[in-house]
Motif scaffolding. Structure first.
Motif, PDB file in Angstrom:
ATOM      1  N   ASP A 164       1.099   4.789   0.884  1.00 54.73           N
ATOM      2  CA  ASP A 164       0.216   5.655   1.688  1.00 54.73           C
ATOM      3  C   ASP A 164      -0.046   7.146   1.199  1.00 54.73           C
ATOM      4  N   VAL A 205       0.933  -1.079  -0.046  1.00 54.06           N
ATOM      5  CA  VAL A 205      -0.049   0.030  -0.091  1.00 54.06           C
ATOM      6  C   VAL A 205       0.792   1.409  -0.004  1.00 54.06           C
ATOM      7  N   CYS A 237      -0.688   7.800  -2.366  1.00 54.65           N
ATOM      8  CA  CYS A 237      -1.964   7.877  -3.012  1.00 54.65           C
ATOM      9  C   CYS A 237      -2.883   7.017  -2.531  1.00 54.65           C
ATOM     10  N   GLY A 238      -2.705   5.942  -1.525  1.00 54.84           N
ATOM     11  CA  GLY A 238      -3.840   5.134  -1.005  1.00 54.84           C
ATOM     12  C   GLY A 238      -4.118   3.946  -1.795  1.00 54.84           C
ATOM     13  N   ASN A 239      -3.529   3.571  -2.762  1.00 46.63           N
ATOM     14  CA  ASN A 239      -3.620   2.336  -3.421  1.00 46.63           C
ATOM     15  C   ASN A 239      -2.794   1.363  -3.054  1.00 46.63           C
TER      16      ASN A 239
END
Length: 317
Positions: free
Chosen positions: A115, A113, A117-119
């Protein structure tokens, strides 16, 4: 040992990390922030004698540093990652990414993950010099110095040992990875293949390896789908060529942290910019270069006996 016989920088690096226990000890220090003897022993299922020898080796190689702490009125020792070891983190992520692409039995593999871009994402290899990504093996040229492979395939401090519980361990690298990176002869044969060695006789001449050992490793590489037999000899497959990212990180790290005899370095040149290739990891989702403190692994539910859903790639302070 004379200066000319001293291992090259890559030889010294492989001596430090081309061992499955050393890799796992370092990996757990990154992911789980383990720093104490009993915690490594219980987490990895290692015998105390093997663990003690590997910790001693990692301290001697300046990858771990002992630090005293107080517990129940007694002074004990824990082991913390050095700056030299911390800079291995992109290689550990690259190993995970290669396994994700090429190891068929990868159910339950943790997900990376980003952090920022959160993807949940994967990584792609890029050039830190010019910013181009992705970069593959065919985008580079490898220039070797005058080093003999005897200066790379240095003798190990101990016999190779195999881990029995790896299949049940959701964090451990797959056996295929250890077949390529956790054994000095396998790693050096792979390096020779990247440098264009193709024929059995040429591998023997370059590596000064026993025919039985070479035959075993080449057969193993064919079974793994890393090498194929094509004229004029052994050729790296797409799977083998994709190991280039790990190879590039090892070469870059080795030659920044170790010093070999003169003219024994390898130079990896990025053809697009004509400069020495400095590998970097980029997020496939947003394209941004990844930072160690801005990524974590998400562990699938049920993969651990106790709750554990977020695993950092940060080093313990």
């Amino acid at each position: 040992m004379t200066e000319a016989e001293r291992p090259s920088a890559i030889g010294q690096a492989l001596l430090a990390i081309s061992d499955q226990w050393n890799l796992l000890i370092l990996q757990r220090a990154f992911l789980l922030r383990i720093r104490r003897f009993a915690d490594w022993r219980d987490e990895l299922g290692m015998s105390e004698s093997v663990l003690a020898s590997r910790l001693k080796e990692l301290v001697a190689g300046e990858l771990l540093r002992p630090a005293p702490y107080r517990e129940q009125g007694r002074t004990r020792t824990e082991y913390r990652l050095t700056e030299r070891a911390i800079e291995l983190w992109p290689m550990l992520v690259e190993i995970w990414s290669w396994e994700r692409r090429w190891v068929p039995d990868r159910q339950g593999l943790s997900e990376l993950v980003h952090d920022v871009c959160g993807n949940r994402t994967d990584v792609e290899l890029g050039c830190a010099g010019c910013g181009q990504a992705p970069v593959a093996a065919h985008d580079t040229e490898i220039v070797r110095g005058m080093a003999t492979f005897a200066q790379v395939a240095v003798p190990r401090h101990h016999r190779r040992t195999l881990r029995g519980k790896a299949a049940a361990d959701p964090l451990s690298y797959f056996p295929e990875t250890f077949d390529l990176l956790g054994d000095r002869w396998s790693t050096v044969i792979l390096v020779a293949a990247f440098l264009g060695t193709r024929r059995f006789a040429d591998f023997r001449a370059e590596l000064d390896v026993a025919p039985s050992v070479l035959s075993n490793r080449l057969r193993q590489f064919r079974q793994l789908g890393v090498l194929a037999v094509e004229e004029p000899g052994y050729q790296l497959t797409d799977k083998g060529l994709d190991f280039f990212g790990i190879f590039a990180y090892v070469v870059d790290w080795a030659q920044r942290w170790y010093t070999g005899p003169p003219d024994t370095d390898l130079r990896v040149i990025h053809r697009a910019c004509g400069q020495p290739f400095r590998p970097c990891s980029r997020c496939r989702s947003c394209g941004q270069e990844l930072s160690r403190t801005e990524v974590h692994f998400a562990v699938p539910e049920g993969r651990f006996p106790s709750p554990r859903t977020r695993i950092t790639v940060s080093a313990p302070a």
